[in-house]
Design a protein around this motif. Structure first.
Motif, PDB file in Angstrom:
ATOM      1  N   ILE A  87       0.838  -1.201   0.000  1.00  0.00           N
ATOM      2  CA  ILE A  87       0.000   0.000   0.000  1.00  0.00           C
ATOM      3  C   ILE A  87       0.873   1.251   0.000  1.00  0.00           C
ATOM      4  CG2 ILE A  87      -1.610   1.357   1.408  1.00  0.00           C
ATOM      5  CD1 ILE A  87      -2.890  -1.256   2.279  1.00  0.00           C
ATOM      6  N   LEU A  88       1.904   1.278   0.859  1.00  0.00           N
ATOM      7  CA  LEU A  88       2.775   2.445   0.935  1.00  0.00           C
ATOM      8  C   LEU A  88       3.564   2.642  -0.357  1.00  0.00           C
ATOM      9  CD1 LEU A  88       4.156   2.095   4.586  1.00  0.00           C
ATOM     10  CD2 LEU A  88       2.361   3.624   3.777  1.00  0.00           C
ATOM     11  N   GLU A  89       4.010   1.540  -0.954  1.00  0.00           N
ATOM     12  CA  GLU A  89       4.736   1.661  -2.222  1.00  0.00           C
ATOM     13  C   GLU A  89       3.819   2.150  -3.329  1.00  0.00           C
ATOM     14  OE1 GLU A  89       6.380  -2.210  -2.723  1.00  0.00           O
ATOM     15  OE2 GLU A  89       8.127  -1.827  -1.437  1.00  0.00           O
ATOM     16  N   GLY A  90       2.541   1.712  -3.286  1.00  0.00           N
ATOM     17  CA  GLY A  90       1.582   2.214  -4.258  1.00  0.00           C
ATOM     18  C   GLY A  90       1.346   3.703  -4.099  1.00  0.00           C
ATOM     19  N   LEU A  91       1.275   4.159  -2.852  1.00  0.00           N
ATOM     20  CA  LEU A  91       1.128   5.598  -2.613  1.00  0.00           C
ATOM     21  C   LEU A  91       2.362   6.353  -3.086  1.00  0.00           C
ATOM     22  CD1 LEU A  91      -0.426   5.586   0.999  1.00  0.00           C
ATOM     23  CD2 LEU A  91      -1.605   6.079  -1.150  1.00  0.00           C
ATOM     24  N   GLN A  92       3.538   5.738  -2.894  1.00  0.00           N
ATOM     25  CA  GLN A  92       4.784   6.398  -3.311  1.00  0.00           C
ATOM     26  C   GLN A  92       4.827   6.557  -4.827  1.00  0.00           C
ATOM     27  OE1 GLN A  92       8.447   4.234  -2.525  1.00  0.00           O
ATOM     28  NE2 GLN A  92       9.487   6.151  -1.942  1.00  0.00           N
ATOM     29  N   ASN A  93       4.340   5.564  -5.541  1.00  0.00           N
ATOM     30  CA  ASN A  93       4.309   5.643  -7.004  1.00  0.00           C
ATOM     31  C   ASN A  93       3.386   6.748  -7.487  1.00  0.00           C
ATOM     32  OD1 ASN A  93       6.095   3.493  -7.201  1.00  0.00           O
ATOM     33  ND2 ASN A  93       4.447   1.956  -7.296  1.00  0.00           N
ATOM     34  N   GLN A  94       2.400   7.104  -6.633  1.00  0.00           N
ATOM     35  CA  GLN A  94       1.463   8.170  -6.994  1.00  0.00           C
ATOM     36  C   GLN A  94       1.922   9.535  -6.473  1.00  0.00           C
ATOM     37  OE1 GLN A  94      -2.780   7.062  -6.338  1.00  0.00           O
ATOM     38  NE2 GLN A  94      -1.951   5.077  -5.717  1.00  0.00           N
ATOM     39  N   GLY A  95       3.078   9.596  -5.806  1.00  0.00           N
ATOM     40  CA  GLY A  95       3.612  10.871  -5.339  1.00  0.00           C
ATOM     41  C   GLY A  95       3.504  11.097  -3.855  1.00  0.00           C
TER      42      GLY A  95
END
Length: 805
Positions: A534-542
């Motif tokens: 989840i955190l990596e997905g948020l990171q990919n979105q900025g």
């Protein structure tokens, strides 16, 4: 089924009728049904109501019945006083036998001594029952039967009150209307014009006292041009006594102060004359000075015989048990000086500050008198060296009770310099909602342990003279090292922290200050696979929230001021307020190091500024009703090496049982961000929503209901925001042109059980304005009435301990 309903309905009617207030009254007896006060315009209606000797029983609306009376009547029906009287006589006889044996110098066995103690306890319980009745009689309320004598007494007390508050021409009449077996009493109050204080002056045969009072006449409690109040004179009499006792007049008392009030019935004004009488056997009041001060610490028990150490330090003669205490520290808390005038304030301050050291069981100060010279003697006795406390309890989080075990050890006078060593351990479970989207409430395991030493002085960088200079402000330096462990469904988090902090307060305890010179934390997190994704997905979105969970070093300096007006928290009859201001600067020292040096390390570092202002106010409006409100503003701004991210513990969260109660804890906002939706179209509130800005206000009206039960109606509003745009949460950023449109509003009702020592709370919060919805559709309070408890997620129940603020 229909027959059962009719039977239950008839049973209810019989039960209600059997509890009728007028049932069982004797001839010429009337139940007091209603009391009214009329004509009150300028005086205090609540104060006058408090003078009514008889008030009606609390009744169930419509029905002529009272639950309290019903409980009391049931207690009377089951109470047999003869049984208790006979039991008391038997116990008294048995106890007398044991007393006679003791008088005859016979030694009682251990079993007989225990029996003697048990008899005394049983007699105390019987006396309580004979005086107040059984449990039901003590829980319920006796029927209030109209008493003309108490009504006349109420009238007389009201007349006294009005006269003592400037309404010299006022009078009170009462009218009693009797209908059936009910009596209604109406007190008719005719106030007329109140008298105003035209002027106030002092007169004294003692010229020194007259000059002293005249020089400080601006401090008087009797204010010209204000309405005459007897309480002003009472306060002024006490002020004059305290003032003179703080200027050397050791033997002066308020019995020497007299007042004459001269009325002008035409102008409706009064002139107040204050007279200071001279002593009966002297021409003037004597001024006393202090001689040598004696301070002694006795042995903890009369059975302990040990050598005493005698030493003189700062003109104070110390006699200390076993030479175990620092004369330097103790002298800094003694504000009496040889050759100085006697000062009552300094005496009380000395007693209070010595008690603040937490070294002594008691602190007594007496004076030997020789002419006009006083020799102070301070007597103390050591407190117990060690204090161990174990506690087993439960807290409530996410509506789930969480058991915890805590242990603490306190070691007084660790290095013989009045230091306090504290060791604390706490382990417990708490309810949490998973941040990974898993349904249900999970258990979070937490473990905290710390060891600290509290020094009764300011340490570095203060010099040696600071001890004497700041002794009146209860200075403390706290050093701490601790370890914290949290095991949640989505991550485990460990931290080791160290703290160096200063604490002090003003002499009247109204202001409390703390300054943390160092608060250092080494943090390590272990994320579950789902949470990491989840955190990596948020990171990919900025969104770089993942940086908050990297192995990191978080350091800060901070300061806090708490201003407590009129003992906020005691919830007495007086208005009270509390204002807490907190400022924190994180990673400040990193401004003085090369950024490349920091970035090449394996730990994440943070720089941030944080501010919080929390204001609370409590306003009684009657004996049974109060209003309380809270305004809370918080700002946390990351900068520099933080890359726009805060340590997770430094974020603000909105919602919860002590915030905006119509939203679950940490689930409101930020801004107008719309959470994901469930299959039925309702919002998915499973995820925590951190923010950089927090604003919330809470308004609560509290009222007594019955016995231990209190009710509350509340309105909460506020939200959280971010300083920067968040690509993963559109609408989360703060904008001046729309933030007021994004204020969430919740309302609801609360039920509390107030046991004085413990308050259990249940609040039902209902979403009224939801900023997560499109503009024009945010007012949703009407949905609550369309179906039971409104649409899904609109109603939130909060269980808590203590008041929300």
């Amino acid at each position: 089924m229909n027959k059962a309903k009719y039977i239950n309905f008839l049973f209810l009617l019989v039960l209600i009728s059997s509890c009728s207030l007028t049932k069982g009254l004797k001839e010429n007896e009337y139940v007091l049904y209603r009391v009214k006060l009329e004509g009150v315009e300028k005086s205090d209606k609540n104060a006058l109501s408090g003078l009514v000797r008889q008030n009606p029983n609390t009744r169930i609306p419509v029905f002529n019945t009272s639950i309290g009376v019903a409980i009391y009547r049931f207690g009377e029906w089951t109470f047999d006083s003869t049984k208790h009287i006979n039991r008391r006589e038997k116990l008294l006889q048995e106890r007398q036998v044991l007393i006679d044996r003791q008088k005859a110098e016979e030694e009682l066995s251990r079993r007989e001594v225990k029996r003697y103690t048990k008899i005394n306890n049983q007699l105390a319980s019987l006396e309580k029952k004979l005086e107040f009745g059984n449990f039901f009689m003590r829980t319920g309320n006796p029927l209030v039967v109209y008493d003309s004598i108490q009504t006349a007494d109420s009238q007389r007390q009201m007349n006294f009150y009005l006269a003592n508050n400037g309404f010299f021409d006022a009078y009170v009449e009462f009218d009693v209307k009797k209908r059936g077996k009910k009596a209604e009493v109406t007190y008719q109050i005719t106030e007329k014009e109140p008298y105003i204080i035209d002027s106030v002056y002092s007169r004294s045969d003692d010229e020194n006292i007259y000059l002293l009072l005249d020089k400080n006449k601006n401090l008087t409690e009797i204010k010209s041009k204000s309405r005459y109040e007897q309480s002003q004179i009472s306060r002024e009499r006490q002020r004059v006594e305290d003032f003179l006792k703080s200027n050397g007049y050791y033997t002066f008392s308020k019995s020497y102060i007299e007042y004459n009030v001269y009325k002008d019935t035409l102008e409706k004004t009064v002139v107040v004359e204050q007279i200071i009488r001279k002593p009966e056997y002297d021409d003037f009041h004597r001024v006393y000075t202090l001689d040598s001060i004696f301070f002694s610490i006795d042995a903890p028990s009369d059975l302990v015989f040990d050598e005493e150490s005698k030493v003189t330090y700062n003109d104070i003669n110390f006699t200390i048990y076993r030479d175990r205490y620092s004369e330097k520290i103790i002298s800094s808390r003694i504000f009496l000086e040889k050759g100085a005038l006697y000062n009552k304030t300094d005496v009380l301050e000395t007693q209070r500050q010595l008690a603040n050291l937490d070294l002594f069981r008691f602190v007594n100060i007496s004076f030997d008198t020789l002419g006009t010279v006083l020799r102070p003697r301070i007597f103390t006795q050591p407190n117990q060296k060690y204090l161990i406390t174990n506690q087993l309890g439960a807290s409530i989080t996410e509506q789930v009770p969480g058991p915890f075990l805590s242990h603490s050890l306190r070691n007084r006078n660790l290095f013989r310099g009045a230091e306090i060593f504290e060791f604390n351990f706490r382990a417990g479970l708490e309810g949490v909602v998973s941040a990974t989207g898993e349904g249900g409430v999970f258990r979070s395991r937490e473990l905290n342990t710390s060891a600290s030493i509290i020094f009764p002085q300011f340490l570095v960088p203060f010099n040696k003279y600071s001890l004497e200079r700041f002794g009146r402000y209860n200075p403390r330096t706290r050093t701490l090292i601790g370890y914290n462990y949290v095991d949640r469904p989505e991550y485990t988090r460990e931290s080791v922290n160290g703290i160096l902090a200063y604490n002090w307060n003003t002499r009247n305890l109204r202001q409390q200050f703390s300054f943390s010179l160092l608060d250092a934390n080494f943090i390590r997190s272990n994320l579950s696979n789902d949470f990491r994704e989840i955190l990596e997905g948020l990171q990919n979105q900025g969104n770089n929230l993942i940086n908050s969970f990297l192995p990191s070093y978080v350091s800060s300096i901070s300061g806090q001021v708490i201003v407590n007006f009129n003992q906020y928290g005691a919830f007495q009859k007086n208005r009270a307020s509390l204002w807490r201001i907190f400022v924190e600067s994180g990673g400040t020292t990193l401004n003085f190091v090369n950024r490349d040096f920091v970035e090449n390390r394996s730990l994440a570092y943070f720089q941030f500024l944080k501010f919080q202002s929390d204001f609370r106010r409590y306003i009684p409006i009657s004996a049974k009703q109060t209003i309380a409100y809270r305004l809370n503003l918080g700002l946390a701004k990351p900068y520099g090496i933080s890359n726009g991210i805060l340590p997770y513990e430094k974020y603000f969260f909105a919602g919860g049982s002590t915030g905006i109660r119509a939203w679950q804890p940490r689930r409101l906002g930020p801004g107008s961000y719309t959470p994901p939706t469930n299959e039925d179209g309702s919002f998915d509130y499973r995820f925590e929503q951190p923010g950089d800005i927090l604003f919330e206000g809470m308004f609560e009206w509290r009222s007594k209901i019955y016995g231990y039960f209190d009710g509350a109606f509340f309105v909460d509003f506020g939200n959280s925001w971010t300083f920067q745009d968040d690509p993963t949460r559109p609408g989360a950023d703060f904008k001046f042109d729309r933030f007021y449109k994004e204020l969430a509003v919740g309302t609801g009702l609360g039920l509390r059980m107030d046991f004085d020592f413990l308050v259990l709370r249940l609040d039902m919060g209902v979403k009224a304005v939801d900023p997560a919805r499109p503009e024009g559709q945010r007012f949703i309070l009407g949905n609550f009435f369309n179906s039971f408890l409104g649409e899904r997620g609109q109603t939130v129940f909060n269980i808590g301990i203590g008041y929300p603020f």
